[in-house]
Motif scaffolding. Structure first.
Motif, mmCIF file in Angstrom:
data_model
loop_
_atom_site.group_PDB
_atom_site.id
_atom_site.type_symbol
_atom_site.label_atom_id
_atom_site.label_comp_id
_atom_site.label_asym_id
_atom_site.label_seq_id
_atom_site.Cartn_x
_atom_site.Cartn_y
_atom_site.Cartn_z
ATOM 1 N N VAL A 140 0.929 -1.264 0.012
ATOM 2 C CA VAL A 140 -0.081 0.032 0.092
ATOM 3 C C VAL A 140 1.019 1.203 -0.031
ATOM 4 N N GLY A 141 0.736 2.139 -0.951
ATOM 5 C CA GLY A 141 1.735 3.228 -1.393
ATOM 6 C C GLY A 141 1.683 4.122 -0.231
ATOM 7 N N ALA A 142 2.747 4.865 -0.048
ATOM 8 C CA ALA A 142 2.580 6.061 0.798
ATOM 9 C C ALA A 142 2.415 7.258 -0.130
ATOM 10 N N ASP A 143 1.363 8.286 0.483
ATOM 11 C CA ASP A 143 1.153 9.553 -0.601
ATOM 12 C C ASP A 143 2.496 10.521 -0.043
ATOM 13 N N LEU A 144 2.464 11.405 -1.304
ATOM 14 C CA LEU A 144 3.495 12.671 -1.383
ATOM 15 C C LEU A 144 2.331 13.830 -0.943
ATOM 16 N N HIS A 145 1.391 13.836 -1.719
ATOM 17 C CA HIS A 145 0.895 15.107 -1.597
ATOM 18 C C HIS A 145 0.286 15.178 -0.051
ATOM 19 N N GLY A 146 0.636 16.548 0.419
ATOM 20 C CA GLY A 146 0.188 16.905 1.637
ATOM 21 C C GLY A 146 1.260 16.541 2.802
ATOM 22 N N ARG A 147 2.301 15.548 2.268
ATOM 23 C CA ARG A 147 3.288 15.119 3.379
ATOM 24 C C ARG A 147 4.470 16.006 3.506
ATOM 25 N N VAL A 148 5.209 15.926 4.585
ATOM 26 C CA VAL A 148 6.442 16.544 4.809
ATOM 27 C C VAL A 148 7.548 16.025 4.130
ATOM 28 N N LEU A 149 8.615 16.760 3.137
ATOM 29 C CA LEU A 149 9.425 16.463 2.873
ATOM 30 C C LEU A 149 10.642 17.457 3.489
ATOM 31 N N GLY A 150 11.572 16.670 4.095
ATOM 32 C CA GLY A 150 12.611 17.487 4.850
ATOM 33 C C GLY A 150 13.969 17.239 4.073
ATOM 34 N N SER A 202 9.451 15.171 9.401
ATOM 35 C CA SER A 202 9.250 14.859 8.032
ATOM 36 C C SER A 202 8.686 13.290 7.927
ATOM 37 N N ASP A 203 8.009 13.382 6.616
ATOM 38 C CA ASP A 203 7.502 11.943 6.392
ATOM 39 C C ASP A 203 8.764 11.439 5.440
ATOM 40 N N PHE A 204 9.484 12.246 4.669
ATOM 41 C CA PHE A 204 10.558 11.872 3.834
ATOM 42 C C PHE A 204 11.886 12.705 4.110
ATOM 43 N N VAL A 205 12.815 12.177 4.325
ATOM 44 C CA VAL A 205 14.049 13.024 4.813
ATOM 45 C C VAL A 205 15.006 12.699 3.327
ATOM 46 N N SER A 206 15.595 13.569 2.710
ATOM 47 C CA SER A 206 16.420 13.562 1.714
ATOM 48 C C SER A 206 17.939 14.543 2.073
ATOM 49 N N VAL A 207 18.976 13.746 1.740
ATOM 50 C CA VAL A 207 20.379 14.224 2.214
ATOM 51 C C VAL A 207 21.185 14.932 1.037
ATOM 52 N N HIS A 208 21.132 16.220 1.233
ATOM 53 C CA HIS A 208 22.016 17.003 0.118
ATOM 54 C C HIS A 208 23.013 18.040 0.499
ATOM 55 N N VAL A 209 24.022 17.414 1.397
ATOM 56 C CA VAL A 209 24.980 18.167 1.907
ATOM 57 C C VAL A 209 26.256 17.544 1.382
#
Length: 319
Positions: A140-150, A202-209
């Motif tokens: 069952v997929g996780a939604d992106l719309h309305g979720r927090v992207l950190g 965050s619901d999704f955390v992405s690293v960009h340092v």
């Protein structure tokens, strides 16, 4: 007699196909190496008869000890204009010119979203089930719309990732030690007051340092424990920013929903490395920079660097 030019880590064997070497073909012989040399001894032996070396990204260290073992080497070309594993002072001391090339930031942005979407919608699990006559719909997929992207980091790549998140209707929040409210607002995102606040929210955390002594181990056991059990982590930056042992433990124990990584503490990844069998993990073999356009840029500008060096006027010098 032609100069010999080694193309390191040309895993796909495309170093001579994505750029036109004819302009220097009468003076330089490119030699692709599809295998990776894991030790300095292997490198020193393989490169002993080469005048020029083209190396991809920061996988192959060139310390002072290696330069000392390569007296024939005169030109070293790195993809990108920064390289933390080349000892530039040692290169100069041994009479080696070091040059770079341009590198596009869009391929890692695109791969970041490929991985994030793959995690969110269980793409690999569903593909494997479908092609293996497994269950019809097992996730069952996780939604992106309305979720927090950190976003940990909001530089050139992080800002582009943020734009896509906003387009998906996500609430994008960013943090780095140097990020200001004005910088975040300029990118159309919120600034988290702290790394800890971002991880909790965050619901999704992405690293960009980038990797430096201040970011090494930036996310470890304590930070992973702050994340929601339903949250996902994506790292397409540098492996050492996220403690790999801590990440494997968090995935194994189910403390986070999943992770996607494109970078590893050892590359290529050994066959028995625990990242190969970690649960809840989507992994790719450092593909962030591997696109047709980027390879054309790397090898095309490497040829320009060689031609300029041969003309006695090196360009895009590092250091």
């Amino acid at each position: 007699m032609k100069l010999r030019c080694a193309l390191l880590d040309d895993f796909q064997g495309v170093g001579t196909a994505f750029a036109d070497w004819s302009a220097i073909a009468d003076r330089v012989e490119p030699v692709p190496f599809r295998e990776h040399f894991a030790t300095e001894d292997e490198l020193a032996e393989a490169l002993a008869e080469f005048d020029i070396v083209v190396t991809l990204r920061e996988r192959v260290p060139f310390p002072a000890s290696l330069f000392a073992r390569l007296p024939r080497l005169r030109l070293l070309i790195a993809s990108g204009m920064r390289n933390s594993v080349i000892d530039l002072a040692a290169a100069e001391a041994h009479g080696v010119t070091v040059c770079g090339t341009a590198s596009s930031g869009t391929p890692p942005v695109e791969l970041t979203w490929a991985l994030l979407l793959g995690l969110a919608r269980g793409i690999m699990a569903e593909n494997d089930a479908l092609r293996g006559n497994g269950p019809w719909q097992s996730t069952v997929g996780a939604d992106l719309h309305g979720r927090v992207l950190g976003l940990i980091g909001l530089g050139r790549i992080g800002a582009l990732v943020a734009r896509v998140g906003v387009a998906f209707g996500m609430d994008v929040v960013a943090w780095s030690r140097s990020l200001t409210d004005e910088g975040a607002a300029q990118a159309g995102v919120r600034r988290a007051a702290s790394k800890e606040e971002l991880l909790r929210e965050s619901d999704f955390v992405s690293v960009h340092v980038g990797l430096n002594e201040g970011t090494r181990g930036l996310i470890g056991d304590a930070e992973l424990d702050l994340m929601k059990p339903s949250a996902y982590l994506v790292n397409t930056s540098r492996a050492a920013i996220v403690d790999q042992a801590a990440l494997i433990a968090a995935l194994t124990e189910g403390r986070i929903a999943g992770a996607a990584v494109d970078v590893f503490d050892v590359e290529p990844l050994p066959a028995d490395h625990p990242m190969r069998t970690a649960p809840r993990l989507l992994a790719t073999p450092h593909l962030g920079y591997v696109t047709r356009d980027n390879y054309g840029r790397y090898y095309g500008e490497a040829i320009e660097d060689i031609a300029a060096f041969l003309a006695g006027d090196p360009i895009r010098r590092l250091g």
